[in-house]
Design a protein around this motif. Sequence first.
Motif, PDB file in Angstrom:
ATOM      1  N   GLY A  33      -7.550   8.646  -5.977  1.00  0.00           N
ATOM      2  CA  GLY A  33      -8.487   8.465  -4.871  1.00  0.00           C
ATOM      3  C   GLY A  33      -9.062   7.066  -4.827  1.00  0.00           C
ATOM      4  N   THR A  34      -9.400   6.538  -5.995  1.00  0.00           N
ATOM      5  CA  THR A  34      -9.946   5.187  -6.063  1.00  0.00           C
ATOM      6  C   THR A  34      -8.910   4.170  -5.620  1.00  0.00           C
ATOM      7  OG1 THR A  34     -11.438   5.796  -7.855  1.00  0.00           O
ATOM      8  CG2 THR A  34     -10.953   3.454  -7.607  1.00  0.00           C
ATOM      9  N   GLU A  35      -7.682   4.325  -6.093  1.00  0.00           N
ATOM     10  CA  GLU A  35      -6.612   3.403  -5.714  1.00  0.00           C
ATOM     11  C   GLU A  35      -6.353   3.469  -4.215  1.00  0.00           C
ATOM     12  OE1 GLU A  35      -3.686   0.491  -6.184  1.00  0.00           O
ATOM     13  OE2 GLU A  35      -5.204   1.168  -7.604  1.00  0.00           O
ATOM     14  N   LEU A  36      -6.295   4.660  -3.672  1.00  0.00           N
ATOM     15  CA  LEU A  36      -6.065   4.822  -2.239  1.00  0.00           C
ATOM     16  C   LEU A  36      -7.214   4.190  -1.441  1.00  0.00           C
ATOM     17  CD1 LEU A  36      -4.377   5.944   0.048  1.00  0.00           C
ATOM     18  CD2 LEU A  36      -5.593   8.121  -0.210  1.00  0.00           C
ATOM     19  N   TYR A  37      -8.440   4.408  -1.886  1.00  0.00           N
ATOM     20  CA  TYR A  37      -9.604   3.821  -1.212  1.00  0.00           C
ATOM     21  C   TYR A  37      -9.509   2.295  -1.208  1.00  0.00           C
ATOM     22  CZ  TYR A  37     -14.304   2.040  -0.568  1.00  0.00           C
ATOM     23  OH  TYR A  37     -15.382   1.312  -0.141  1.00  0.00           O
ATOM     24  N   GLU A  38      -9.189   1.711  -2.358  1.00  0.00           N
ATOM     25  CA  GLU A  38      -9.090   0.247  -2.459  1.00  0.00           C
ATOM     26  C   GLU A  38      -7.993  -0.299  -1.546  1.00  0.00           C
ATOM     27  OE1 GLU A  38     -11.053  -1.981  -3.961  1.00  0.00           O
ATOM     28  OE2 GLU A  38     -12.350  -0.318  -4.498  1.00  0.00           O
ATOM     29  N   ILE A  57       0.848  -1.200   0.000  1.00  0.00           N
ATOM     30  CA  ILE A  57       0.000   0.000   0.000  1.00  0.00           C
ATOM     31  C   ILE A  57       0.879   1.245   0.000  1.00  0.00           C
ATOM     32  CG2 ILE A  57      -1.588   1.347   1.428  1.00  0.00           C
ATOM     33  CD1 ILE A  57      -2.882  -1.336   2.210  1.00  0.00           C
ATOM     34  N   GLU A  58       1.870   1.268   0.860  1.00  0.00           N
ATOM     35  CA  GLU A  58       2.763   2.417   0.927  1.00  0.00           C
ATOM     36  C   GLU A  58       3.459   2.628  -0.415  1.00  0.00           C
ATOM     37  OE1 GLU A  58       6.688   3.443   3.449  1.00  0.00           O
ATOM     38  OE2 GLU A  58       4.962   2.754   4.621  1.00  0.00           O
ATOM     39  N   GLN A  73      -6.808   1.107   1.202  1.00  0.00           N
ATOM     40  CA  GLN A  73      -7.231   1.270   2.591  1.00  0.00           C
ATOM     41  C   GLN A  73      -8.287   0.234   2.969  1.00  0.00           C
ATOM     42  OE1 GLN A  73      -8.216   5.461   2.716  1.00  0.00           O
ATOM     43  NE2 GLN A  73      -6.217   5.956   3.598  1.00  0.00           N
ATOM     44  N   LYS A  74      -9.158  -0.079   2.035  1.00  0.00           N
ATOM     45  CA  LYS A  74     -10.166  -1.115   2.273  1.00  0.00           C
ATOM     46  C   LYS A  74      -9.481  -2.465   2.487  1.00  0.00           C
ATOM     47  CE  LYS A  74     -12.613  -2.827  -1.051  1.00  0.00           C
ATOM     48  NZ  LYS A  74     -13.500  -3.064  -2.170  1.00  0.00           N
ATOM     49  N   ASP A  75      -8.493  -2.771   1.657  1.00  0.00           N
ATOM     50  CA  ASP A  75      -7.739  -4.020   1.810  1.00  0.00           C
ATOM     51  C   ASP A  75      -7.049  -4.077   3.172  1.00  0.00           C
ATOM     52  OD1 ASP A  75      -8.498  -4.769  -0.744  1.00  0.00           O
ATOM     53  OD2 ASP A  75      -6.601  -4.166  -1.668  1.00  0.00           O
ATOM     54  N   LEU A  76      -6.452  -2.976   3.573  1.00  0.00           N
ATOM     55  CA  LEU A  76      -5.751  -2.929   4.849  1.00  0.00           C
ATOM     56  C   LEU A  76      -6.728  -3.107   6.018  1.00  0.00           C
ATOM     57  CD1 LEU A  76      -3.077  -2.595   6.291  1.00  0.00           C
ATOM     58  CD2 LEU A  76      -3.409  -0.122   6.215  1.00  0.00           C
ATOM     59  N   THR A  77      -7.898  -2.502   5.917  1.00  0.00           N
ATOM     60  CA  THR A  77      -8.920  -2.662   6.956  1.00  0.00           C
ATOM     61  C   THR A  77      -9.361  -4.108   7.059  1.00  0.00           C
ATOM     62  OG1 THR A  77      -9.677  -0.382   6.670  1.00  0.00           O
ATOM     63  CG2 THR A  77     -11.220  -1.922   7.697  1.00  0.00           C
ATOM     64  N   MET A  78      -9.563  -4.765   5.933  1.00  0.00           N
ATOM     65  CA  MET A  78      -9.957  -6.170   5.936  1.00  0.00           C
ATOM     66  C   MET A  78      -8.847  -7.039   6.529  1.00  0.00           C
ATOM     67  SD  MET A  78     -12.065  -6.306   2.343  1.00  0.00           S
ATOM     68  CE  MET A  78     -12.288  -8.047   2.367  1.00  0.00           C
ATOM     69  N   PHE A  79      -7.600  -6.721   6.219  1.00  0.00           N
ATOM     70  CA  PHE A  79      -6.452  -7.441   6.761  1.00  0.00           C
ATOM     71  C   PHE A  79      -6.422  -7.308   8.288  1.00  0.00           C
ATOM     72  CE2 PHE A  79      -1.939  -7.072   8.090  1.00  0.00           C
ATOM     73  CZ  PHE A  79      -1.508  -8.348   7.794  1.00  0.00           C
TER      74      PHE A  79
END
Length: 120
Positions: free
Chosen positions: A53-58, A34-35, A60-66
């Motif tokens: 923005g879309t890439e960052l959102y995706e 992500i970084e 962050q969503k992946d990181l939240t799920m992790f």
Amino acid sequence: MYNPMWEELRVQLMEEKNRLEQRVKEAEDLPALIEESVGELNSLDDQHPGDSGTELYERQKDLTMFRHAKEQLEEIDHALNKMDDGTYGICEKTGEPIPLERLQAMPTARYTIKHSHDEL
């Protein structure tokens, strides 16, 4: 206080643990990726801001799920340890038995329904 139904719950917990461990293993490098991907997005001058923005959102969503999967694994390990030490099915707040129906619905329950809201 042992209950034969706990063997079914142990199997259910172990299956969920294996599933989550696989998900976490597949995503172990996610924070670094992500970084890296956000850094790459910032270096692209011709990139549309919406794409960034879309890439960052995706990501962050992946990181939240992790992170959520890791938290679930901790709860499963806690429940399995309680099974091993004989304290499974006992409310951590009151020492009262947790109804079997609640454990079947949520095998990682630490509290009776009455006291689960106290811990939020």
